[in-house]
Design a protein around this motif. Structure first.
Motif, PDB file in Angstrom:
ATOM      1  N   HIS A 104       0.833  -1.204   0.000  1.00 37.02           N
ATOM      2  CA  HIS A 104       0.000   0.000   0.000  1.00 37.02           C
ATOM      3  C   HIS A 104       0.870   1.257   0.000  1.00 37.02           C
ATOM      4  O   HIS A 104       0.593   2.213  -0.709  1.00 37.02           O
ATOM      5  CB  HIS A 104      -0.910   0.029   1.238  1.00 37.02           C
ATOM      6  N   GLY A 105       1.910   1.248   0.855  1.00 38.23           N
ATOM      7  CA  GLY A 105       2.747   2.435   1.010  1.00 38.23           C
ATOM      8  C   GLY A 105       3.562   2.719  -0.237  1.00 38.23           C
ATOM      9  O   GLY A 105       3.245   3.627  -1.000  1.00 38.23           O
ATOM     10  N   VAL A 106       4.604   1.909  -0.471  1.00 39.54           N
ATOM     11  CA  VAL A 106       5.541   2.199  -1.566  1.00 39.54           C
ATOM     12  C   VAL A 106       4.888   2.019  -2.942  1.00 39.54           C
ATOM     13  O   VAL A 106       4.894   2.933  -3.775  1.00 39.54           O
ATOM     14  CB  VAL A 106       6.791   1.302  -1.448  1.00 39.54           C
ATOM     15  N   CYS A 107       4.297   0.846  -3.189  1.00 34.51           N
ATOM     16  CA  CYS A 107       3.765   0.562  -4.535  1.00 34.51           C
ATOM     17  C   CYS A 107       2.458   1.300  -4.798  1.00 34.51           C
ATOM     18  O   CYS A 107       2.189   1.703  -5.920  1.00 34.51           O
ATOM     19  CB  CYS A 107       3.576  -0.942  -4.728  1.00 34.51           C
ATOM     20  N   ILE A 109       1.199   4.277  -3.229  1.00 34.64           N
ATOM     21  CA  ILE A 109       1.336   5.739  -3.314  1.00 34.64           C
ATOM     22  C   ILE A 109       1.994   6.133  -4.637  1.00 34.64           C
ATOM     23  O   ILE A 109       1.554   7.067  -5.303  1.00 34.64           O
ATOM     24  CB  ILE A 109       2.154   6.282  -2.119  1.00 34.64           C
ATOM     25  N   SER A 110       3.040   5.373  -5.051  1.00 34.31           N
ATOM     26  CA  SER A 110       3.773   5.724  -6.268  1.00 34.31           C
ATOM     27  C   SER A 110       2.906   5.560  -7.513  1.00 34.31           C
ATOM     28  O   SER A 110       3.187   6.128  -8.562  1.00 34.31           O
ATOM     29  CB  SER A 110       5.031   4.864  -6.395  1.00 34.31           C
ATOM     30  N   ARG A 111       1.814   4.771  -7.378  1.00 35.07           N
ATOM     31  CA  ARG A 111       0.890   4.605  -8.500  1.00 35.07           C
ATOM     32  C   ARG A 111      -0.264   5.599  -8.393  1.00 35.07           C
ATOM     33  O   ARG A 111      -1.175   5.600  -9.214  1.00 35.07           O
ATOM     34  CB  ARG A 111       0.334   3.176  -8.431  1.00 35.07           C
ATOM     35  N   LEU A 112      -0.211   6.427  -7.341  1.00 39.92           N
ATOM     36  CA  LEU A 112      -1.274   7.381  -7.026  1.00 39.92           C
ATOM     37  C   LEU A 112      -2.607   6.661  -6.814  1.00 39.92           C
ATOM     38  O   LEU A 112      -3.675   7.167  -7.174  1.00 39.92           O
ATOM     39  CB  LEU A 112      -1.403   8.456  -8.113  1.00 39.92           C
ATOM     40  N   SER A 113      -2.526   5.447  -6.234  1.00 38.34           N
ATOM     41  CA  SER A 113      -3.731   4.677  -5.939  1.00 38.34           C
ATOM     42  C   SER A 113      -4.401   5.229  -4.687  1.00 38.34           C
ATOM     43  O   SER A 113      -3.771   5.365  -3.632  1.00 38.34           O
ATOM     44  CB  SER A 113      -3.356   3.201  -5.727  1.00 38.34           C
ATOM     45  N   LEU A 114      -5.693   5.530  -4.815  1.00 41.25           N
ATOM     46  CA  LEU A 114      -6.429   6.107  -3.690  1.00 41.25           C
ATOM     47  C   LEU A 114      -6.455   5.152  -2.500  1.00 41.25           C
ATOM     48  O   LEU A 114      -6.323   5.560  -1.339  1.00 41.25           O
ATOM     49  CB  LEU A 114      -7.862   6.434  -4.150  1.00 41.25           C
ATOM     50  N   ARG A 115      -6.612   3.841  -2.781  1.00 45.86           N
ATOM     51  CA  ARG A 115      -6.629   2.840  -1.718  1.00 45.86           C
ATOM     52  C   ARG A 115      -5.293   2.790  -0.976  1.00 45.86           C
ATOM     53  O   ARG A 115      -5.251   2.705   0.249  1.00 45.86           O
ATOM     54  CB  ARG A 115      -6.931   1.453  -2.296  1.00 45.86           C
ATOM     55  N   ALA A 118      -5.002   5.969   1.133  1.00 46.36           N
ATOM     56  CA  ALA A 118      -5.913   5.907   2.286  1.00 46.36           C
ATOM     57  C   ALA A 118      -5.380   4.929   3.328  1.00 46.36           C
ATOM     58  O   ALA A 118      -5.335   5.243   4.526  1.00 46.36           O
ATOM     59  CB  ALA A 118      -7.304   5.492   1.828  1.00 46.36           C
ATOM     60  N   ALA A 119      -4.942   3.736   2.897  1.00 52.34           N
ATOM     61  CA  ALA A 119      -4.414   2.739   3.827  1.00 52.34           C
ATOM     62  C   ALA A 119      -3.231   3.313   4.585  1.00 52.34           C
ATOM     63  O   ALA A 119      -3.112   3.147   5.804  1.00 52.34           O
ATOM     64  CB  ALA A 119      -4.007   1.471   3.076  1.00 52.34           C
ATOM     65  N   THR A 120      -2.340   4.014   3.868  1.00 53.87           N
ATOM     66  CA  THR A 120      -1.147   4.578   4.505  1.00 53.87           C
ATOM     67  C   THR A 120      -1.532   5.619   5.553  1.00 53.87           C
ATOM     68  O   THR A 120      -0.955   5.649   6.640  1.00 53.87           O
ATOM     69  CB  THR A 120      -0.208   5.177   3.437  1.00 53.87           C
TER      70      THR A 120
END
Lengths: 141, 138
Positions: A104-107, A109-115, A118-120
């Protein structure tokens, strides 16, 4: 270690490169909890070798680097209740949320994934509250 | 080939976790200790890790990975209770112990037996989760 942030940045870049290798090589998201979790709960039994070898790499590389550094200390708590309670929470939480700091954090956020973002936010807030409660209010860590 | 790539990615990941300080529980708890003596090191770790991954994601459209036909599909945009509750539980355990799943594995070979106790509990939690989810969904 002085200049901690340089080590942090260098290590961070390596973590990102590892994720890029895994993504471009195998077409997968490098999430530590997903790779380990799928292996131990039997949901990815057809990929056991692939996942197992990833974990072998994660475990072995620090063992090779360890002798090159002096004064390595993980400062882990000697309190069994902290270790077992913390381990259960991390194991259950990451599998319920389908991801941890790497997925969730590295992969994410870097993909600009909302999930992922939010998880982070959720686990960083919970982590902050956890340290506040267990360190400053209860004094167990 | 896939196995070799996995081993390589794991080794680079392990090296990064080790030298970044992510396996030092005091450092992690210092970063989470926003109400106490805050340690910003982990911001550099997260920032450094996002940089190459951002470029890697940007290059994916119209291309394919080395050993697979497709890159991972876009995840659903929905933020559900499962994501929120799971992340909150994970964060609570992360703050309490100072370890998340990657560093919990990366510290096994040199951290001593206490790390194996944490790891065993974490794996137990992972194994229990499918039954727990079934219990709550009933």
């Amino acid at each position: 270690m002085e200049a901690d942030w340089i080590w942090g940045l260098a290590g961070g870049l390596l973590i990102g490169f590892a994720g890029a290798i895994y993504l471009w090589g195998n077409g997968r998201i490098m999430g530590a909890s997903g790779i380990l979790g799928g292996l131990v709960d039997g949901s990815a039994s057809n990929e056991w070798l692939e996942r197992g070898l990833f974990i072998v790499g994660v475990v072995l590389m620090p063992a090779l680097l360890y002798p090159l550094f002096n004064e390595v200390n993980t400062h882990i708590s000697p309190n069994y209740a902290v270790l077992i309670g913390g381990g259960l929470l991390v194991g259950i939480g990451t599998r319920v949320a389908n991801g941890c700091t790497s997925g969730h954090g590295v992969c994410g956020i870097s993909r600009l994934s909302l999930r992922g973002i939010a998880a982070t936010v959720f686990y960083l807030l919970a982590g902050g509250v956890s340290v506040l409660v267990f360190r400053h209010l209860l004094g167990v860590i | 080939m896939r196995n070799l790539i996995s081993l390589l990615a794991g080794a680079v990941f392990g090296a990064g976790l080790f030298i970044s300080g992510m396996t030092d529980t005091a450092k992690v708890q210092g970063w989470l200790d926003i109400f106490g003596n805050w340690d910003p090191t982990l911001a550099f770790v997260l920032g450094g890790a996002i940089l190459p991954m951002f470029v890697a994601w940007r290059m994916t459209p119209g291309r394919r990975p080395l050993t697979a036909t497709l890159f991972p599909p876009q995840p659903p945009v929905r933020i559900d209770a499962r994501l929120a509750v799971g992340s909150a539980l994970f964060g609570a355990g992360w703050g309490l112990s100072g370890l998340c799943p990657g560093p919990a594995m990366a510290s096994l070979a040199y951290g001593g037996s206490l790390h194996w106790i944490f790891f065993a509990a974490m794996v137990a939690g992972m194994v229990l989760t499918p039954s727990l989810l079934r219990m709550f969904q009933r």
